[in-house]
Scaffold this motif. Structure first.
Motif, PDB file in Angstrom:
ATOM      1  N   VAL A  13      24.692  41.766  32.826  1.00  0.00           N
ATOM      2  CA  VAL A  13      25.354  42.978  32.899  1.00  0.00           C
ATOM      3  C   VAL A  13      24.687  43.811  34.040  1.00  0.00           C
ATOM      4  CG1 VAL A  13      25.569  45.301  31.678  1.00  0.00           C
ATOM      5  CG2 VAL A  13      26.133  42.924  30.501  1.00  0.00           C
ATOM      6  N   ALA A  14      23.707  43.752  34.298  1.00  0.00           N
ATOM      7  CA  ALA A  14      23.108  44.485  35.430  1.00  0.00           C
ATOM      8  C   ALA A  14      23.691  44.199  36.835  1.00  0.00           C
ATOM      9  CB  ALA A  14      21.459  44.406  35.529  1.00  0.00           C
ATOM     10  N   ASP A  15      24.025  42.992  36.977  1.00  0.00           N
ATOM     11  CA  ASP A  15      24.710  42.627  38.390  1.00  0.00           C
ATOM     12  C   ASP A  15      26.087  43.036  38.330  1.00  0.00           C
ATOM     13  OD1 ASP A  15      22.887  40.052  39.641  1.00  0.00           O
ATOM     14  OD2 ASP A  15      22.398  40.587  37.804  1.00  0.00           O
ATOM     15  N   LEU A  16      26.798  42.953  37.125  1.00  0.00           N
ATOM     16  CA  LEU A  16      28.148  43.522  37.013  1.00  0.00           C
ATOM     17  C   LEU A  16      28.110  45.114  37.233  1.00  0.00           C
ATOM     18  CD1 LEU A  16      29.391  41.661  33.768  1.00  0.00           C
ATOM     19  CD2 LEU A  16      29.528  41.090  36.038  1.00  0.00           C
ATOM     20  N   LEU A  17      27.248  45.761  36.816  1.00  0.00           N
ATOM     21  CA  LEU A  17      27.064  47.272  36.934  1.00  0.00           C
ATOM     22  C   LEU A  17      26.853  47.360  38.578  1.00  0.00           C
ATOM     23  CD1 LEU A  17      26.596  50.335  36.380  1.00  0.00           C
ATOM     24  CD2 LEU A  17      24.218  49.538  36.022  1.00  0.00           C
ATOM     25  N   VAL A  18      26.044  46.752  39.016  1.00  0.00           N
ATOM     26  CA  VAL A  18      25.464  46.887  40.583  1.00  0.00           C
ATOM     27  C   VAL A  18      26.929  46.722  41.505  1.00  0.00           C
ATOM     28  CG1 VAL A  18      24.468  45.957  42.449  1.00  0.00           C
ATOM     29  CG2 VAL A  18      23.242  46.616  40.534  1.00  0.00           C
ATOM     30  N   ALA A  19      27.636  45.300  41.148  1.00  0.00           N
ATOM     31  CA  ALA A  19      28.672  45.150  41.727  1.00  0.00           C
ATOM     32  C   ALA A  19      29.880  45.983  41.671  1.00  0.00           C
ATOM     33  CB  ALA A  19      29.404  43.696  40.998  1.00  0.00           C
ATOM     34  N   ARG A  20      30.281  46.668  40.397  1.00  0.00           N
ATOM     35  CA  ARG A  20      31.014  47.712  40.342  1.00  0.00           C
ATOM     36  C   ARG A  20      30.581  49.119  41.251  1.00  0.00           C
ATOM     37  NH1 ARG A  20      34.328  48.689  35.721  1.00  0.00           N
ATOM     38  NH2 ARG A  20      35.025  50.466  36.736  1.00  0.00           N
ATOM     39  N   LEU A  21      29.254  49.389  41.278  1.00  0.00           N
ATOM     40  CA  LEU A  21      28.910  50.473  42.042  1.00  0.00           C
ATOM     41  C   LEU A  21      29.270  50.132  43.669  1.00  0.00           C
ATOM     42  CD1 LEU A  21      25.298  51.201  40.830  1.00  0.00           C
ATOM     43  CD2 LEU A  21      27.417  52.448  40.401  1.00  0.00           C
ATOM     44  N   GLU A 148      26.975  47.430  24.092  1.00  0.00           N
ATOM     45  CA  GLU A 148      27.416  45.828  24.067  1.00  0.00           C
ATOM     46  C   GLU A 148      27.825  45.694  25.737  1.00  0.00           C
ATOM     47  OE1 GLU A 148      29.641  44.556  21.142  1.00  0.00           O
ATOM     48  OE2 GLU A 148      31.302  46.198  21.291  1.00  0.00           O
ATOM     49  N   SER A 149      27.635  44.545  26.057  1.00  0.00           N
ATOM     50  CA  SER A 149      28.448  44.050  27.600  1.00  0.00           C
ATOM     51  C   SER A 149      29.707  44.394  27.616  1.00  0.00           C
ATOM     52  CB  SER A 149      27.813  42.716  27.775  1.00  0.00           C
ATOM     53  OG  SER A 149      28.481  41.601  26.703  1.00  0.00           O
ATOM     54  N   ALA A 150      30.478  44.013  26.358  1.00  0.00           N
ATOM     55  CA  ALA A 150      32.087  44.274  26.625  1.00  0.00           C
ATOM     56  C   ALA A 150      32.274  45.592  26.722  1.00  0.00           C
ATOM     57  CB  ALA A 150      32.561  43.920  25.267  1.00  0.00           C
ATOM     58  N   ARG A 151      31.574  46.566  26.586  1.00  0.00           N
ATOM     59  CA  ARG A 151      32.159  47.955  26.614  1.00  0.00           C
ATOM     60  C   ARG A 151      31.616  48.611  28.135  1.00  0.00           C
ATOM     61  NH1 ARG A 151      33.017  52.195  24.155  1.00  0.00           N
ATOM     62  NH2 ARG A 151      31.143  53.406  24.772  1.00  0.00           N
ATOM     63  N   LEU A 152      30.854  47.632  29.103  1.00  0.00           N
ATOM     64  CA  LEU A 152      30.626  48.218  30.411  1.00  0.00           C
ATOM     65  C   LEU A 152      31.721  48.714  31.171  1.00  0.00           C
ATOM     66  CD1 LEU A 152      28.263  48.352  32.473  1.00  0.00           C
ATOM     67  CD2 LEU A 152      29.170  46.091  33.434  1.00  0.00           C
ATOM     68  N   ASP A 153      32.737  47.931  31.310  1.00  0.00           N
ATOM     69  CA  ASP A 153      34.030  48.338  32.026  1.00  0.00           C
ATOM     70  C   ASP A 153      34.537  49.580  31.452  1.00  0.00           C
ATOM     71  OD1 ASP A 153      34.037  46.381  34.170  1.00  0.00           O
ATOM     72  OD2 ASP A 153      35.006  45.296  33.024  1.00  0.00           O
ATOM     73  N   GLN A 154      34.933  49.634  30.280  1.00  0.00           N
ATOM     74  CA  GLN A 154      35.408  51.008  29.676  1.00  0.00           C
ATOM     75  C   GLN A 154      34.462  52.313  29.999  1.00  0.00           C
ATOM     76  OE1 GLN A 154      35.691  50.993  25.535  1.00  0.00           O
ATOM     77  NE2 GLN A 154      35.911  53.143  25.307  1.00  0.00           N
ATOM     78  N   VAL A 155      33.181  52.106  29.879  1.00  0.00           N
ATOM     79  CA  VAL A 155      32.406  53.084  30.212  1.00  0.00           C
ATOM     80  C   VAL A 155      32.305  53.545  31.498  1.00  0.00           C
ATOM     81  CG1 VAL A 155      29.997  54.122  30.027  1.00  0.00           C
ATOM     82  CG2 VAL A 155      30.893  52.800  28.167  1.00  0.00           C
ATOM     83  N   LEU A 156      32.138  52.666  32.335  1.00  0.00           N
ATOM     84  CA  LEU A 156      32.146  52.618  33.844  1.00  0.00           C
ATOM     85  C   LEU A 156      33.458  53.479  34.345  1.00  0.00           C
ATOM     86  CD1 LEU A 156      30.262  49.847  35.487  1.00  0.00           C
ATOM     87  CD2 LEU A 156      29.776  52.089  35.249  1.00  0.00           C
ATOM     88  N   ASP A 157      34.639  52.941  33.785  1.00  0.00           N
ATOM     89  CA  ASP A 157      36.148  53.663  34.222  1.00  0.00           C
ATOM     90  C   ASP A 157      35.837  55.119  33.784  1.00  0.00           C
ATOM     91  OD1 ASP A 157      36.931  51.273  34.844  1.00  0.00           O
ATOM     92  OD2 ASP A 157      38.279  50.723  32.696  1.00  0.00           O
TER      93      ASP A 157
END
Length: 561
Positions: A13-21, A148-157
């Motif tokens: 998830v940390a990598d997914l977060l950085v990619a979104r940034l 949880e990892s499934a919530r990453l995109d929703q929270v970042l949106d």
């Protein structure tokens, strides 16, 4: 989370977060490393398009991100661990919130299995623990927990949508979630956000009103603020002023808009000439200025009597009856207004200018006077350099006395926190090296600010940042000394300190760092010329008078300077 597509590989998830940034345009993140944020730092270090900058204190990291966002309008983020790290960043987020700076904070937290079980730095089980979400929610527009990892995109949106509205946002990410597997969502840099545009009829109606004032021989005063500064609207404001023959005044945060025909700075650290320009107008057009007490002090009676139209993403903060035209596209709106005015006013009129004048300042009993120091520094500033000014009497003097230049002038008066400019300037100098390779950042701060957050200069040295830190040392909290003398005469001072050899300390700590001192104006000008021409970090210490009254209207006597 089960994967419906066997062809997709799970990544942390940390990598997914950085990619979104990175997809959102973030190129530099600031923070302080720690156990509960280390996975995100690791992902940031490994990403080829992202530069992580480790600060010395979380407030400094937040101010670095804030300053970079103000200077460049680029998205940025601050990374902090839990516990004291999370609490240390709160003042920086508070400043960003009050000044409407879109800054993303990513805050690590204790592993989910430790929540409610006495885990170290657990802050997610109130009332047994500190309520991190409640604390952070008070200084951001949105605070979301990725439990949880499934919530990453929703929270970042939701976080990105908040940034698009001009507010800071926070994402809380537990340690175990950072390292858990997740799956990338293609082409999803941020949530779609509908930015508000001003309808053409509203723009044309405003143009008709402005033209009516001009054709009746009246005066329009354009009042520009921090949002206009951040968007680089100097030319747009100047073009509007030319079309209308209008005067221009600026708030402290919009000071770099004020060039050419500017009548000065408004508010408690401003110029009487700016207040005259406002009072003598028949209509006031406010552009990107929140009209806070710092911006408008001394003008409430005029604002109650003169029609005011306000353009900006956030409504004004004034008791006066102001017509607010909300727009998240201020640049676009000014362009439409300029075109509408040009159709109605094909001929240009010369702008009305009130010669800039000053509040009187008591002469120095010893050392150098602030006015002479700042005029000398201003005359030596390199073309296009950015200036960050700190709080207190140093900030007031810089706002009032520093000559208007052709570069950015940045000041944070939302919370007025000491030391903000030091960190903000350092962060900007580091992050802007690629986009502004020949640019230099100059920070003007007092000794009190230096003693509070001056060790962030270590970060500037680590990154060889093109920054000059100027410390005006009066061995006091100068603004407080003036207030003691004015409001508590006869009481012993608690705001005068024994002399601090800041130059000697810096030279001893950082071998090879160019450090200069100045006790007279000739030496000051020579030191400025030398240091401003360097390529890396350097410092200049100027001894000034603790008894000089700062140009802060409620505290000083008026008269002829």
């Amino acid at each position: 989370m089960p994967d419906d597509d066997p062809g997709r590989a799970a990544v942390p998830v940390a990598d997914l977060l950085v990619a979104r940034l990175v997809d959102a345009g973030v190129r530099t993140v600031f923070g302080v490393h720690g156990a509960n944020i280390e996975d995100v730092f690791d992902a940031a270090v490994r990403h080829p398009l992202l530069t992580p900058v480790v600060a010395k204190h979380e407030f400094g990291a937040g101010a670095m991100a804030d300053g970079h966002a103000r200077l460049t309008a680029e998205p940025t983020a601050v990374l902090t661990t839990s516990g004291g790290g999370a609490l240390n960043v709160i003042p920086a987020l508070g400043e960003a919130y009050d000044s409407r700076v879109p800054l993303l904070a990513v805050i690590g937290s204790a592993p989910t299995a430790a929540v409610g079980r006495g885990g170290f730095q657990d802050m997610l089980d109130p009332p047994d623990t500190v309520d991190l979400r409640a604390v952070v929610s008070g200084v951001v527009g949105f605070c979301g927990l990725v439990d949880e990892s499934a919530r990453l995109d929703q929270v970042l949106d939701e976080a990105f949508a908040t940034l698009a509205r001009g507010l800071p946002a926070a994402v809380i990410l537990p340690k175990d979630v950072q390292s858990s597997p997740g799956y990338a969502t293609p082409s999803r840099s941020g949530a779609p956000t509908e930015l508000r545009s001003v309808p053409p009829a509203v723009v044309d109606g405003l143009a008709d009103r402005l033209v009516g004032v001009a054709r009746d021989g009246g005066s329009v005063c354009i009042w520009a603020g921090e949002e206009a500064s951040r968007l680089g609207l100097h030319s747009a404001v100047e073009d509007l002023a030319d079309l209308l023959g209008a005067g221009v005044v600026v708030s402290p945060g919009g000071r770099d808009i004020g060039r050419g025909s500017c009548s000065g700075v408004t508010g408690v650290m401003g110029h009487p000439s700016a207040h005259r320009a406002v009072r003598e107008s028949q209509l006031i057009l406010v552009i990107g200025c929140r009209m806070s007490m710092t911006d408008r002090a001394g003008l409430d009676d005029a604002l109650a009597a003169i029609p005011v139209v306000h353009l900006g993403s956030a409504p004004p903060r004034t008791p006066a009856d102001v017509e607010h035209i909300g727009t998240a596209r201020l640049t676009e709106t000014l362009g439409a207004l300029q075109r509408s005015l040009a159709d109605r006013l094909p001929g240009r009129r010369p702008p009305r200018v009130h010669p800039l004048d000053h509040l009187s300042v008591a002469p120095s009993a010893h050392a150098l006077g602030m006015r002479d120091v700042l005029v000398t520094i201003g005359a030596a500033l390199p073309a296009g350099c950015a200036v960050f000014a700190d709080a207190g009497n140093t900030g007031a003097a810089a706002i009032h006395h520093l000559p208007f230049g052709d570069g950015r002038f940045v000041v944070a008066l939302g919370m007025g926190g000491m030391g903000w400019a030091i960190a903000a300037g350092i962060g900007s100098a580091i992050a802007a090296q690629d986009t502004l390779p020949d640019g230099r950042v100059v920070v003007i701060a007092g000794d009190g600010s230096f003693l509070m957050h001056g060790m962030e200069f270590h970060t500037a040295i680590e990154h060889d940042a093109p920054i000059t830190l100027i410390v005006l040392n009066n061995d006091a909290h100068g603004m407080c000394v003036t207030r003691e003398a004015r409001f508590f005469p006869g009481a012993p001072s608690v705001n005068r300190f024994r002399h601090t050899d800041i130059a000697g300390g810096l030279a001893a700590m950082f071998t090879g760092l160019p450090v200069r001192t100045a006790g007279d104006l000739l030496t000051l000008r020579s030191a400025c010329d030398e240091l401003f021409s360097h390529t890396g970090p350097n410092c200049l210490i100027v001894e000034v008078d603790p008894d000089e009254e700062p140009p802060f209207a409620p505290l000083i006597s008026r008269g002829t300077p």
